[in-house]
Design a protein around this motif. Structure first.
Motif, mmCIF file in Angstrom:
data_model
loop_
_atom_site.group_PDB
_atom_site.id
_atom_site.type_symbol
_atom_site.label_atom_id
_atom_site.label_comp_id
_atom_site.label_asym_id
_atom_site.label_seq_id
_atom_site.Cartn_x
_atom_site.Cartn_y
_atom_site.Cartn_z
ATOM 1 N N GLN A 258 13.785 -7.868 0.840
ATOM 2 C CA GLN A 258 15.095 -7.443 0.353
ATOM 3 C C GLN A 258 15.440 -6.072 0.922
ATOM 4 O O GLN A 258 15.844 -5.946 2.053
ATOM 5 C CB GLN A 258 15.100 -7.407 -1.182
ATOM 6 N N GLU A 259 15.253 -5.032 0.148
ATOM 7 C CA GLU A 259 15.646 -3.683 0.570
ATOM 8 C C GLU A 259 14.516 -2.907 1.221
ATOM 9 O O GLU A 259 14.751 -1.855 1.795
ATOM 10 C CB GLU A 259 16.175 -2.904 -0.632
ATOM 11 N N GLY A 260 13.311 -3.410 1.106
ATOM 12 C CA GLY A 260 12.176 -2.726 1.705
ATOM 13 C C GLY A 260 11.417 -1.891 0.700
ATOM 14 O O GLY A 260 11.986 -1.302 -0.214
ATOM 15 N N LEU A 261 10.113 -1.859 0.883
ATOM 16 C CA LEU A 261 9.253 -1.107 -0.023
ATOM 17 C C LEU A 261 9.476 0.397 0.093
ATOM 18 O O LEU A 261 9.428 1.108 -0.902
ATOM 19 C CB LEU A 261 7.787 -1.448 0.244
ATOM 20 N N GLU A 262 9.725 0.889 1.299
ATOM 21 C CA GLU A 262 9.925 2.336 1.434
ATOM 22 C C GLU A 262 11.156 2.791 0.664
ATOM 23 O O GLU A 262 11.136 3.823 0.000
ATOM 24 C CB GLU A 262 10.031 2.770 2.888
ATOM 25 N N ALA A 263 12.230 2.025 0.729
ATOM 26 C CA ALA A 263 13.439 2.378 -0.023
ATOM 27 C C ALA A 263 13.149 2.386 -1.524
ATOM 28 O O ALA A 263 13.600 3.277 -2.244
ATOM 29 C CB ALA A 263 14.566 1.405 0.299
ATOM 30 N N TYR A 264 12.380 1.411 -1.980
ATOM 31 C CA TYR A 264 12.012 1.358 -3.398
ATOM 32 C C TYR A 264 11.185 2.579 -3.778
ATOM 33 O O TYR A 264 11.437 3.223 -4.804
ATOM 34 C CB TYR A 264 11.229 0.075 -3.696
ATOM 35 N N ARG A 265 10.178 2.909 -2.937
ATOM 36 C CA ARG A 265 9.341 4.073 -3.234
ATOM 37 C C ARG A 265 10.171 5.349 -3.251
ATOM 38 O O ARG A 265 9.953 6.235 -4.076
ATOM 39 C CB ARG A 265 8.202 4.177 -2.220
ATOM 40 N N ARG A 266 11.134 5.476 -2.331
ATOM 41 C CA ARG A 266 12.001 6.667 -2.329
ATOM 42 C C ARG A 266 12.833 6.754 -3.604
ATOM 43 O O ARG A 266 13.107 7.844 -4.101
ATOM 44 C CB ARG A 266 12.896 6.678 -1.096
ATOM 45 N N GLN A 267 13.206 5.625 -4.133
ATOM 46 C CA GLN A 267 14.016 5.603 -5.354
ATOM 47 C C GLN A 267 13.168 5.814 -6.617
ATOM 48 O O GLN A 267 13.575 6.532 -7.521
ATOM 49 C CB GLN A 267 14.754 4.270 -5.462
ATOM 50 N N LYS A 268 11.980 5.212 -6.677
ATOM 51 C CA LYS A 268 11.210 5.165 -7.922
ATOM 52 C C LYS A 268 9.929 5.994 -7.932
ATOM 53 O O LYS A 268 9.377 6.227 -9.001
ATOM 54 C CB LYS A 268 10.811 3.711 -8.223
ATOM 55 N N ASN A 269 9.414 6.402 -6.765
ATOM 56 C CA ASN A 269 8.079 6.986 -6.722
ATOM 57 C C ASN A 269 8.008 8.432 -6.268
ATOM 58 O O ASN A 269 6.923 8.938 -5.992
ATOM 59 C CB ASN A 269 7.178 6.159 -5.804
ATOM 60 N N ALA B 221 0.849 -1.188 0.000
ATOM 61 C CA ALA B 221 0.000 0.000 0.000
ATOM 62 C C ALA B 221 0.888 1.243 0.000
ATOM 63 O O ALA B 221 1.816 1.352 0.787
ATOM 64 C CB ALA B 221 -0.927 -0.002 1.199
ATOM 65 N N ARG B 222 0.612 2.178 -0.881
ATOM 66 C CA ARG B 222 1.446 3.358 -1.048
ATOM 67 C C ARG B 222 0.715 4.631 -0.621
ATOM 68 O O ARG B 222 1.291 5.498 0.021
ATOM 69 C CB ARG B 222 1.860 3.449 -2.523
ATOM 70 N N GLN B 223 -0.557 4.746 -0.987
ATOM 71 C CA GLN B 223 -1.355 5.945 -0.736
ATOM 72 C C GLN B 223 -2.779 5.631 -1.158
ATOM 73 O O GLN B 223 -3.045 4.557 -1.689
ATOM 74 C CB GLN B 223 -0.810 7.129 -1.560
ATOM 75 N N MET B 224 -3.674 6.547 -0.922
ATOM 76 C CA MET B 224 -5.028 6.452 -1.465
ATOM 77 C C MET B 224 -5.238 7.634 -2.382
ATOM 78 O O MET B 224 -4.651 8.700 -2.174
ATOM 79 C CB MET B 224 -6.090 6.469 -0.367
ATOM 80 N N VAL B 225 -6.082 7.437 -3.384
ATOM 81 C CA VAL B 225 -6.453 8.514 -4.286
ATOM 82 C C VAL B 225 -7.961 8.704 -4.168
ATOM 83 O O VAL B 225 -8.733 7.762 -4.375
ATOM 84 C CB VAL B 225 -6.042 8.204 -5.739
ATOM 85 N N LEU B 226 -8.354 9.915 -3.803
ATOM 86 C CA LEU B 226 -9.757 10.274 -3.623
ATOM 87 C C LEU B 226 -10.184 11.168 -4.780
ATOM 88 O O LEU B 226 -9.479 12.128 -5.115
ATOM 89 C CB LEU B 226 -9.928 11.015 -2.296
#
Length: 191
Positions: free
Chosen positions: A160-171, A119-124
């Motif tokens: 592995q590296e964690g979703l937050e690290a991935y989101r910081r890199q790609k999102n 889960a990353r965020q919600m869009v309303l």
């Protein structure tokens, strides 16, 4: 053939609930237009003029960047089985940050308090126009099932590296370089 309405009627809500996929379209004032498919399992109709979807981590975060820039969002549903129809919801979208009060409230009331991995965020979407059109040109498809790939990817990424690290890199930026505001330290534009 197109008909416009000020809100989602009960019949149109039933149509939405029968669909298995929807598409979001967003754009900033310049740059690329984004169109993304999404599974309806994460979509909720909040009322006649509002829908929300729980957005899972992906390879980009274009919708969030565009909503920060312009707020414009269109959600489209197509009947791939049964009677033909296309339904579009137009309006102003906004991102609800993961962990924020609105996110937490909707997670509790609309998703049973269960946050899926990734889960990353919600869009309303606050809807100002609902439009139907014939959908005569939309082909028929049989639903074969849901793909387990994203859930498996999120589980492996977390180990592995964690979703937050991935989101910081790609999102955190769109493909056009616009900020997405995914993290609290990202400034929110005024106006």
């Amino acid at each position: 053939m197109a008909k416009q309405f000020p809100e989602i009627s009960p019949a149109l809500q039933e149509f939405i609930l029968r669909q298995r996929v929807f598409f979001t379209a967003s754009a900033a004032t310049t740059g690329r237009v984004n169109v993304s498919p999404r599974g309806t399992d994460m979509l909720r109709v909040l009322g006649p003029n509002a829908v929300v979807y729980l957005d899972l981590t992906g390879s980009g975060n274009e919708t969030a960047a565009h909503l920060r820039a312009t707020g414009r969002l269109t959600v489209m549903f197509c009947a791939f089985e049964g009677a033909p129809m296309i339904l579009r919801l137009y309006g102003a979208g906004r991102v609800l940050r993961r962990g924020g009060p609105d996110y937490a409230r909707l997670l509790a009331t609309e998703y049973g308090g269960t946050e899926p991995l990734g889960a990353r965020q919600m869009v309303l979407l606050d809807i100002d126009l609902v439009q139907t059109s014939c959908g005569f040109g939309v082909p028929l498809f049989d639903h074969a099932g849901e793909r387990p790939t994203l859930a498996r990817w999120a589980e492996a990424k977390e180990k592995q590296e964690g979703l937050e690290a991935y989101r910081r890199q790609k999102n955190t930026r769109s493909i056009d370089g616009l900020p997405t505001g995914l993290f609290e330290e990202d400034p929110v534009p005024v106006g």
